[in-house]
Design a protein around this motif. Structure first.
Motif, PDB file in Angstrom:
ATOM      1  N   LEU A  57      -3.016   5.195  -5.944  1.00 56.91           N
ATOM      2  CA  LEU A  57      -3.425   6.122  -6.868  1.00 56.91           C
ATOM      3  C   LEU A  57      -4.254   4.946  -8.053  1.00 56.91           C
ATOM      4  O   LEU A  57      -5.348   5.032  -9.109  1.00 56.91           O
ATOM      5  CB  LEU A  57      -2.319   6.603  -8.166  1.00 56.91           C
ATOM      6  CG  LEU A  57      -1.407   6.934  -7.347  1.00 56.91           C
ATOM      7  CD1 LEU A  57      -0.597   8.113  -7.959  1.00 56.91           C
ATOM      8  CD2 LEU A  57      -2.238   8.727  -7.882  1.00 56.91           C
ATOM      9  N   ARG A  58      -3.179   2.985  -8.659  1.00 59.79           N
ATOM     10  CA  ARG A  58      -4.290   2.343  -8.879  1.00 59.79           C
ATOM     11  C   ARG A  58      -5.879   1.776  -8.672  1.00 59.79           C
ATOM     12  O   ARG A  58      -6.845   1.773  -9.158  1.00 59.79           O
ATOM     13  CB  ARG A  58      -3.675   1.762  -9.765  1.00 59.79           C
ATOM     14  CG  ARG A  58      -1.987   1.560 -10.640  1.00 59.79           C
ATOM     15  CD  ARG A  58      -1.495   0.384 -10.783  1.00 59.79           C
ATOM     16  NE  ARG A  58      -1.160  -0.394  -9.433  1.00 59.79           N
ATOM     17  CZ  ARG A  58       0.369   0.181  -9.384  1.00 59.79           C
ATOM     18  NH1 ARG A  58       1.110   0.804 -10.264  1.00 59.79           N
ATOM     19  NH2 ARG A  58       1.379  -0.980  -8.414  1.00 59.79           N
ATOM     20  N   ALA A  59      -5.382   2.039  -7.538  1.00 62.85           N
ATOM     21  CA  ALA A  59      -6.691   1.609  -6.542  1.00 62.85           C
ATOM     22  C   ALA A  59      -7.696   2.466  -6.506  1.00 62.85           C
ATOM     23  O   ALA A  59      -8.858   2.423  -6.942  1.00 62.85           O
ATOM     24  CB  ALA A  59      -6.444   1.011  -5.040  1.00 62.85           C
ATOM     25  N   LEU A  60      -7.428   3.817  -6.652  1.00 62.25           N
ATOM     26  CA  LEU A  60      -8.123   5.158  -6.884  1.00 62.25           C
ATOM     27  C   LEU A  60      -9.191   4.663  -8.111  1.00 62.25           C
ATOM     28  O   LEU A  60      -9.877   5.831  -8.139  1.00 62.25           O
ATOM     29  CB  LEU A  60      -7.775   6.278  -6.027  1.00 62.25           C
ATOM     30  CG  LEU A  60      -7.011   6.445  -4.644  1.00 62.25           C
ATOM     31  CD1 LEU A  60      -6.231   7.828  -4.028  1.00 62.25           C
ATOM     32  CD2 LEU A  60      -8.627   6.693  -4.127  1.00 62.25           C
ATOM     33  N   ALA A  61      -8.143   5.187  -8.545  1.00 61.04           N
ATOM     34  CA  ALA A  61      -8.282   4.609 -10.316  1.00 61.04           C
ATOM     35  C   ALA A  61      -9.854   3.479 -10.653  1.00 61.04           C
ATOM     36  O   ALA A  61     -10.864   3.844 -10.998  1.00 61.04           O
ATOM     37  CB  ALA A  61      -7.534   4.191 -11.183  1.00 61.04           C
ATOM     38  N   LEU A 119      -7.849   7.610   4.364  1.00 63.63           N
ATOM     39  CA  LEU A 119      -6.655   7.562   3.065  1.00 63.63           C
ATOM     40  C   LEU A 119      -6.713   9.528   3.317  1.00 63.63           C
ATOM     41  O   LEU A 119      -5.591  10.191   2.821  1.00 63.63           O
ATOM     42  CB  LEU A 119      -7.560   7.470   1.546  1.00 63.63           C
ATOM     43  CG  LEU A 119      -7.218   6.242   1.742  1.00 63.63           C
ATOM     44  CD1 LEU A 119      -8.325   6.033   0.479  1.00 63.63           C
ATOM     45  CD2 LEU A 119      -6.389   5.513   1.437  1.00 63.63           C
ATOM     46  N   ASN A 120      -7.818  10.474   3.086  1.00 64.03           N
ATOM     47  CA  ASN A 120      -7.545  11.482   2.979  1.00 64.03           C
ATOM     48  C   ASN A 120      -6.564  12.684   4.183  1.00 64.03           C
ATOM     49  O   ASN A 120      -5.735  13.749   4.750  1.00 64.03           O
ATOM     50  CB  ASN A 120      -8.540  12.408   3.386  1.00 64.03           C
ATOM     51  CG  ASN A 120      -9.284  12.600   2.151  1.00 64.03           C
ATOM     52  OD1 ASN A 120      -8.419  13.203   0.755  1.00 64.03           O
ATOM     53  ND2 ASN A 120     -10.829  13.003   1.802  1.00 64.03           N
ATOM     54  N   ALA A 121      -6.566  11.673   5.554  1.00 65.06           N
ATOM     55  CA  ALA A 121      -5.853  12.086   6.604  1.00 65.06           C
ATOM     56  C   ALA A 121      -4.234  11.621   6.944  1.00 65.06           C
ATOM     57  O   ALA A 121      -3.176  12.249   7.148  1.00 65.06           O
ATOM     58  CB  ALA A 121      -6.257  12.190   7.880  1.00 65.06           C
ATOM     59  N   ALA A 122      -4.248  10.454   5.586  1.00 61.99           N
ATOM     60  CA  ALA A 122      -3.008   9.546   5.231  1.00 61.99           C
ATOM     61  C   ALA A 122      -1.891  10.832   5.472  1.00 61.99           C
ATOM     62  O   ALA A 122      -1.747  11.589   4.384  1.00 61.99           O
ATOM     63  CB  ALA A 122      -2.678   8.744   5.346  1.00 61.99           C
ATOM     64  N   ASP A 123      -0.664  10.379   5.767  1.00 59.29           N
ATOM     65  CA  ASP A 123       1.001  11.149   5.402  1.00 59.29           C
ATOM     66  C   ASP A 123       1.172  10.480   4.291  1.00 59.29           C
ATOM     67  O   ASP A 123       2.216   9.486   4.191  1.00 59.29           O
ATOM     68  CB  ASP A 123       1.701  11.423   6.272  1.00 59.29           C
ATOM     69  CG  ASP A 123       3.036  11.283   6.010  1.00 59.29           C
ATOM     70  OD1 ASP A 123       3.062  12.373   5.091  1.00 59.29           O
ATOM     71  OD2 ASP A 123       3.871  11.382   6.925  1.00 59.29           O
ATOM     72  N   VAL A 124       0.640  10.829   3.224  1.00 63.02           N
ATOM     73  CA  VAL A 124       1.252   9.486   1.710  1.00 63.02           C
ATOM     74  C   VAL A 124       2.147   9.910   1.201  1.00 63.02           C
ATOM     75  O   VAL A 124       3.125   9.782   0.902  1.00 63.02           O
ATOM     76  CB  VAL A 124       0.293  10.434   0.278  1.00 63.02           C
ATOM     77  CG1 VAL A 124      -1.372   9.978   1.063  1.00 63.02           C
ATOM     78  CG2 VAL A 124       0.030  11.359   0.323  1.00 63.02           C
ATOM     79  N   ALA A 125       2.873  11.288   1.986  1.00 65.87           N
ATOM     80  CA  ALA A 125       4.236  12.172   1.550  1.00 65.87           C
ATOM     81  C   ALA A 125       5.767  10.817   1.823  1.00 65.87           C
ATOM     82  O   ALA A 125       6.320  10.600   1.230  1.00 65.87           O
ATOM     83  CB  ALA A 125       4.890  13.669   1.111  1.00 65.87           C
ATOM     84  N   SER A 126       4.786  10.141   3.054  1.00 69.78           N
ATOM     85  CA  SER A 126       5.940   9.177   3.947  1.00 69.78           C
ATOM     86  C   SER A 126       6.179   7.929   2.778  1.00 69.78           C
ATOM     87  O   SER A 126       6.839   7.060   3.321  1.00 69.78           O
ATOM     88  CB  SER A 126       6.205   9.687   5.142  1.00 69.78           C
ATOM     89  OG  SER A 126       4.529   8.753   5.414  1.00 69.78           O
ATOM     90  N   LEU A 127       5.320   7.961   2.348  1.00 72.91           N
ATOM     91  CA  LEU A 127       4.738   6.248   1.736  1.00 72.91           C
ATOM     92  C   LEU A 127       5.786   6.518   0.857  1.00 72.91           C
ATOM     93  O   LEU A 127       6.192   7.175   0.080  1.00 72.91           O
ATOM     94  CB  LEU A 127       3.213   5.962   1.179  1.00 72.91           C
ATOM     95  CG  LEU A 127       2.455   6.717   2.273  1.00 72.91           C
ATOM     96  CD1 LEU A 127       1.304   6.751   1.491  1.00 72.91           C
ATOM     97  CD2 LEU A 127       2.068   5.637   3.513  1.00 72.91           C
ATOM     98  N   PRO A 128       6.131   4.883   0.345  1.00 76.08           N
ATOM     99  CA  PRO A 128       7.088   4.705   0.131  1.00 76.08           C
ATOM    100  C   PRO A 128       6.183   4.939  -1.981  1.00 76.08           C
ATOM    101  O   PRO A 128       4.844   4.410  -1.810  1.00 76.08           O
ATOM    102  CB  PRO A 128       7.477   2.996  -0.382  1.00 76.08           C
ATOM    103  CG  PRO A 128       6.123   2.519   0.865  1.00 76.08           C
ATOM    104  CD  PRO A 128       5.517   3.827   1.328  1.00 76.08           C
ATOM    105  N   THR A 129       6.759   5.130  -2.681  1.00 73.17           N
ATOM    106  CA  THR A 129       6.133   5.040  -3.665  1.00 73.17           C
ATOM    107  C   THR A 129       5.731   4.156  -4.497  1.00 73.17           C
ATOM    108  O   THR A 129       4.667   4.227  -5.380  1.00 73.17           O
ATOM    109  CB  THR A 129       7.602   5.693  -5.059  1.00 73.17           C
ATOM    110  OG1 THR A 129       8.244   4.421  -5.114  1.00 73.17           O
ATOM    111  CG2 THR A 129       8.081   6.717  -4.842  1.00 73.17           C
ATOM    112  N   SER A 130       5.906   2.665  -4.351  1.00 74.21           N
ATOM    113  CA  SER A 130       5.767   1.618  -5.092  1.00 74.21           C
ATOM    114  C   SER A 130       3.891   1.580  -4.131  1.00 74.21           C
ATOM    115  O   SER A 130       3.002   1.314  -4.961  1.00 74.21           O
ATOM    116  CB  SER A 130       6.353   0.549  -4.285  1.00 74.21           C
ATOM    117  OG  SER A 130       6.121   0.443  -2.212  1.00 74.21           O
ATOM    118  N   LEU A 131       4.100   2.240  -2.834  1.00 75.93           N
ATOM    119  CA  LEU A 131       2.550   1.851  -2.550  1.00 75.93           C
ATOM    120  C   LEU A 131       1.289   3.251  -2.827  1.00 75.93           C
ATOM    121  O   LEU A 131       0.413   3.439  -2.630  1.00 75.93           O
ATOM    122  CB  LEU A 131       2.431   2.251  -0.442  1.00 75.93           C
ATOM    123  CG  LEU A 131       1.336   2.168   0.213  1.00 75.93           C
ATOM    124  CD1 LEU A 131       0.425   1.413  -0.100  1.00 75.93           C
ATOM    125  CD2 LEU A 131       1.537   2.308   1.541  1.00 75.93           C
TER     126      LEU A 131
END
Length: 101
Positions: free
Chosen positions: A42-46, A25-37
């Motif tokens: 964020l829900r899963a991490l909570a 998760l920390n290495a993933a390019d999260v900025a390129s993910l769709p906002t739905s993902l």
């Protein structure tokens, strides 16, 4: 490390799996993910954070209750945690850590 269904084998396997998942998760390019993902993450991490607090509390309770901190010459679980994790006292929630149950 995992059984035939992908579940970790034992606590050691679960801890290794947890670290690998967080590294991913920390290495993933999260900025390129769709906002739905991103929202799903964020829900899963909570949910994971709540489970983390519960797991940490259970392990800490067992560790403190069995005096595991004494093996390293510490008088309390709190001083052991500060030494081992190199964190300040304010980071950990206010918990009554006793040396015995």
């Amino acid at each position: 490390m995992c059984d035939s269904e992908g579940a970790p084998e034992g606590v050691g396997g679960a801890l290794a799996m947890l670290e690998r998942a967080l590294d991913h998760l920390n290495a993933a390019d999260v900025a390129s993910l769709p906002t739905s993902l991103q929202a799903e993450a964020l829900r899963a991490l909570a949910r994971a954070e709540a489970r983390h607090v519960a797991a940490r509390s259970r392990v800490l309770g067992a560790f403190a209750g069995q005096g595991g901190f004494e093996d390293d010459g510490h008088g309390t679980a709190r001083t052991w945690l500060k030494w081992q994790t190199r964190i300040t006292a304010g980071v950990w929630p206010r918990t009554r850590w006793s040396s015995k149950p």
